[in-house]
Design a protein around this motif. Structure first.
Motif, PDB file in Angstrom:
ATOM      1  N   GLU A  63       0.962   7.458   3.019  1.00 48.43           N
ATOM      2  CA  GLU A  63       0.302   8.744   2.899  1.00 48.43           C
ATOM      3  C   GLU A  63       1.257   9.864   3.308  1.00 48.43           C
ATOM      4  O   GLU A  63       1.975   9.757   4.302  1.00 48.43           O
ATOM      5  N   ASN A 119      -4.697  19.239   1.689  1.00 45.58           N
ATOM      6  CA  ASN A 119      -5.833  19.841   2.398  1.00 45.58           C
ATOM      7  C   ASN A 119      -6.037  21.305   2.054  1.00 45.58           C
ATOM      8  O   ASN A 119      -7.089  21.873   2.344  1.00 45.58           O
ATOM      9  N   LYS A 144      -4.674  16.948 -12.888  1.00 44.68           N
ATOM     10  CA  LYS A 144      -5.216  17.449 -11.629  1.00 44.68           C
ATOM     11  C   LYS A 144      -4.483  18.681 -11.108  1.00 44.68           C
ATOM     12  O   LYS A 144      -4.962  19.328 -10.178  1.00 44.68           O
ATOM     13  N   ASP A 166       0.794   8.114  -1.719  1.00 48.14           N
ATOM     14  CA  ASP A 166      -0.558   8.656  -1.792  1.00 48.14           C
ATOM     15  C   ASP A 166      -0.535  10.069  -1.218  1.00 48.14           C
ATOM     16  O   ASP A 166      -0.345  10.269  -0.016  1.00 48.14           O
ATOM     17  N   THR A 183      -0.609   8.766  -6.259  1.00 48.53           N
ATOM     18  CA  THR A 183      -2.057   8.883  -6.359  1.00 48.53           C
ATOM     19  C   THR A 183      -2.497  10.089  -5.526  1.00 48.53           C
ATOM     20  O   THR A 183      -1.833  10.478  -4.566  1.00 48.53           O
ATOM     21  N   CYS A 184      -3.609  10.650  -5.926  1.00 50.99           N
ATOM     22  CA  CYS A 184      -4.136  11.808  -5.216  1.00 50.99           C
ATOM     23  C   CYS A 184      -5.659  11.771  -5.307  1.00 50.99           C
ATOM     24  O   CYS A 184      -6.230  11.748  -6.412  1.00 50.99           O
ATOM     25  N   SER A 185      -6.326  11.756  -4.158  1.00 54.96           N
ATOM     26  CA  SER A 185      -7.782  11.653  -4.139  1.00 54.96           C
ATOM     27  C   SER A 185      -8.455  12.972  -4.510  1.00 54.96           C
ATOM     28  O   SER A 185      -9.626  12.984  -4.906  1.00 54.96           O
ATOM     29  N   SER A 186      -7.735  14.078  -4.395  1.00 52.91           N
ATOM     30  CA  SER A 186      -8.318  15.378  -4.735  1.00 52.91           C
ATOM     31  C   SER A 186      -8.507  15.488  -6.239  1.00 52.91           C
ATOM     32  O   SER A 186      -7.669  15.030  -7.025  1.00 52.91           O
ATOM     33  N   SER A 187      -9.597  16.090  -6.640  1.00 55.17           N
ATOM     34  CA  SER A 187      -9.871  16.266  -8.066  1.00 55.17           C
ATOM     35  C   SER A 187      -9.024  17.364  -8.678  1.00 55.17           C
ATOM     36  O   SER A 187      -8.740  17.346  -9.884  1.00 55.17           O
ATOM     37  N   LYS A 220       1.248  14.270   3.494  1.00 59.14           N
ATOM     38  CA  LYS A 220       0.554  15.541   3.331  1.00 59.14           C
ATOM     39  C   LYS A 220       1.483  16.526   2.633  1.00 59.14           C
ATOM     40  O   LYS A 220       2.412  17.044   3.239  1.00 59.14           O
ATOM     41  N   LYS A 274      -1.847  13.586   0.066  1.00 63.90           N
ATOM     42  CA  LYS A 274      -2.996  14.208   0.697  1.00 63.90           C
ATOM     43  C   LYS A 274      -2.795  15.719   0.664  1.00 63.90           C
ATOM     44  O   LYS A 274      -1.772  16.231   1.125  1.00 63.90           O
ATOM     45  N   GLU A 276       0.834  -1.194   0.000  1.00 62.34           N
ATOM     46  CA  GLU A 276       0.000   0.000   0.000  1.00 62.34           C
ATOM     47  C   GLU A 276       0.873   1.250   0.000  1.00 62.34           C
ATOM     48  O   GLU A 276       1.933   1.280   0.610  1.00 62.34           O
TER      49      GLU A 276
END
Length: 590
Positions: free
Chosen positions: A342, A368, A410, A364, A385-389, A344, A366, A339
């Motif tokens: 993470e 904010n 992105k 990954d 990877t980045c969950s933010s659009s 920031k 993050k 995995e």
């Protein structure tokens, strides 16, 4: 007339030398060096950043100091050749050969000691290769100490850890004068083990550089303490077991640490104060590693971390809020099946406000809030990877960006007026789709961009043949590089309309000519072409599908039918020597 390759400063002094960028045209400059008038001709050079000088005089008129300065930049093999030119060159190069050359002593030297006795040069670097019998090692060492009483570097390779203890006690005065000590402990091929003390100590008062590698499978555990108060640089390659632990109690002067840990921990080796470390490169193979020691390294300028698997260690990086000197940060998760850890991004860039280079792989991200880094010049995000659009980036000093096509879509950049180079990993996306939807809109919105590099990192696993039609649109680029791609011939028809394009590099690519079997694309504006393993694909082509202008400089070694192939790229990477005490360059491509 002589042609000599050398470094030169604007004042042509023998004390200050710098690389210079290639000069266009030909310029004649006269200067005085110790009452000798020299005429230099600067010739345009595009393949290197070193000026070429033509001396309209006998080169022997050069002052000795200037000749020494020139030879100080030569590699060891070139120095040996230069020493054979004449007596004067031999005298000038001899000191560099003795300083940089090394005498390799193998087990066969014990059978013929005249090899050591008759050695002409007074070498100060001695390399003693694997000797499994202690009696032979003692015989060879007696001759070495008598013939080479003063040494600067000592290498012991394939040494048993108990032999190291006996070797140091028997020749302590000779070993203690070393400034550089390289030890390779290896008991894989030993027929028998000699029982020495469980713990022993080496005192090396003059030591500045230590290289320590292990390949041990013996039973038990030994602690080897090295007292070196002047130690500045250290490289450690851990063993797969924990049979030996090297301990460094005096760490106050250490500036450079590079280590690979398979089983041991950083705190097991460095038991002293490491707050003055400026360069740190750590590879940790095992899981759940602890890197809390980073918080105390307030002088760090270069930090590279490689983890075998994703752990919670990235939280320790986020806690380094007092490390304001950091210029380069590189973090990689090497196990692709684990995995992603993470991190920031906004917090990291806020902590390291002087960061100039950031390299993240298999992480990954993050985010904010809006990300700001006013001094960041190089950003590399690979396999992230980045969950933010959408991610808003305020990077006014950014010059080089290396990302995958999915992440680029992105990113939203604000005030990137110095942006010059874009390295785009297509991954599993189609070339045309990546260009039309992502790359071209991004390039048109950043007018300062001059170099575009397109490649596919997983080329062998995902080979996507390009047969698309392209619209002819000038993007204002000056430099284009293509790696590991299947490219349609129509793509080159598109770039033929790029009026600013001057340099083209194609490496390990195939050109798909099946749609238009006999078409040839002319690239009149390109001045420098590099072709390395480029193969056209089409029905029985007998000529290469690309042609270039008359003044174009083409770099390729051999031409066979429609296949242009150059091995220079592979040779350069194969013969590049590994320097453990040099900061790894962050490669935007690989």
């Amino acid at each position: 007339m002589y042609s000599v390759c050398m470094y030169v400063s604007t004042r042509f002094s023998s004390q200050h030398w710098h690389k210079v960028t290639p000069l266009k045209g030909t310029i004649r400059i006269s200067c005085l060096l110790r009452h000798h008038k020299l005429h230099f001709t600067f010739q345009n050079s595009t393949s290197t950043a070193i000026a070429v000088f033509n001396f309209e005089m006998d080169i022997n008129l050069l002052p000795t100091e200037l000749l020494q300065e020139i030879m100080s930049y030569l590699c060891f093999e070139t120095l040996k050749v230069a020493s054979l030119v004449c007596h004067r060159w031999h005298q000038v190069s001899e000191s560099f050969i003795i300083r940089n050359g090394q005498l390799l002593i193998t087990e066969s030297a014990a059978n013929d000691l005249n090899v050591i006795r008759n050695c002409v040069r007074n070498y100060r670097v001695i390399w003693i290769a694997r000797m499994e019998e202690w009696s032979k090692l003692q015989t060879v060492m007696a001759e070495c100490i008598q013939r080479f009483p003063n040494i600067r570097k000592l290498y012991l390779s394939g040494c048993l850890q108990d032999y190291l203890y006996r070797f140091y006690n028997a020749h302590r005065n000779w070993v203690e004068q070393c400034e550089s000590f390289q030890v390779s402990l290896d008991d894989r091929f030993a027929d028998h083990m000699i029982c020495g003390p469980e713990d022993f100590e080496l005192t090396l008062p003059n030591l500045k550089t230590l290289m320590w590698s292990e390949c041990l499978y013996g039973n038990g555990q030994k602690a080897i303490t090295i007292n070196a108060p002047k130690l500045e640089s250290i490289y450690i390659n851990d063993s797969l077991d924990a049979s030996a632990v090297v301990r460094i109690p005096n760490c106050d002067n250490i500036k450079f640490i590079r280590c690979i840990f398979y089983t041991k921990h950083f705190d097991d080796t460095f038991v002293g104060n490491v707050s003055n470390v400026e360069t740190l490169m750590v590879d940790v193979v095992y899981a759940n590693c602890d890197i809390s020691y980073l918080v105390s390294m307030l002088q760090l300028r270069y930090l590279r971390l490689r983890f075998g698997s994703a752990t919670n260690a990235l939280k320790d990086v986020e806690s380094m809020h007092q490390c304001h000197q950091l210029k380069v940060l590189s973090i990689t998760i090497q196990d692709a099946n684990s995995e992603k850890g993470e991190l920031k991004l906004d917090r990291v860039l806020r902590n390291f406000n002087n960061l100039q280079t950031l390299d993240l792989r298999a992480i990954d991200l993050k985010v904010n809030s809006s990300v700001q880094a006013t001094k960041l010049e190089f950003l590399k995000l690979r396999d992230v990877t980045c969950s933010s659009s959408a991610v808003s980036l305020h990077l006014p000093s950014l010059k080089v960006l290396s990302v995958s096509v999915n992440i680029l879509s992105k990113l939203q950049f604000n005030e990137c007026s110095h942006f010059e180079e874009l390295y785009l990993d297509l991954e599993s996306a189609h070339l045309k789709q990546s260009l039309v939807h992502t790359a071209i809109p991004f390039i048109l919105s950043h007018k300062s961009l001059k170099k575009l590099v397109l490649f596919r990192s997983n080329y062998q696993a995902n080979r996507i043949v390009d047969s698309a039609k392209y619209e002819c649109k000038d993007l204002g680029l000056e430099h284009l590089e293509l790696y590991y791609l299947d490219i349609s011939i129509d793509f080159f028809r598109m770039i033929s309309y790029w009026k600013s394009l001057r340099r083209l590099t194609i490496v390990a690519c195939s050109i798909n000519c099946r749609a238009i079997p006999y078409s040839i694309v002319h690239l009149p504006g390109v001045q420098w072409i590099t072709l390395d393993c480029v193969k056209p694909r089409g029905p029985s082509r007998k000529e290469f599908p690309l042609t270039f202008g008359r003044d174009c400089e083409l770099q390729c070694v051999s031409v066979s039918s429609a296949l242009l192939y150059s091995t220079q790229h592979q040779l350069d990477s194969h013969h590049r020597r590994f320097d453990p005490f040099a900061c790894d360059e962050i490669d935007p491509l690989h």
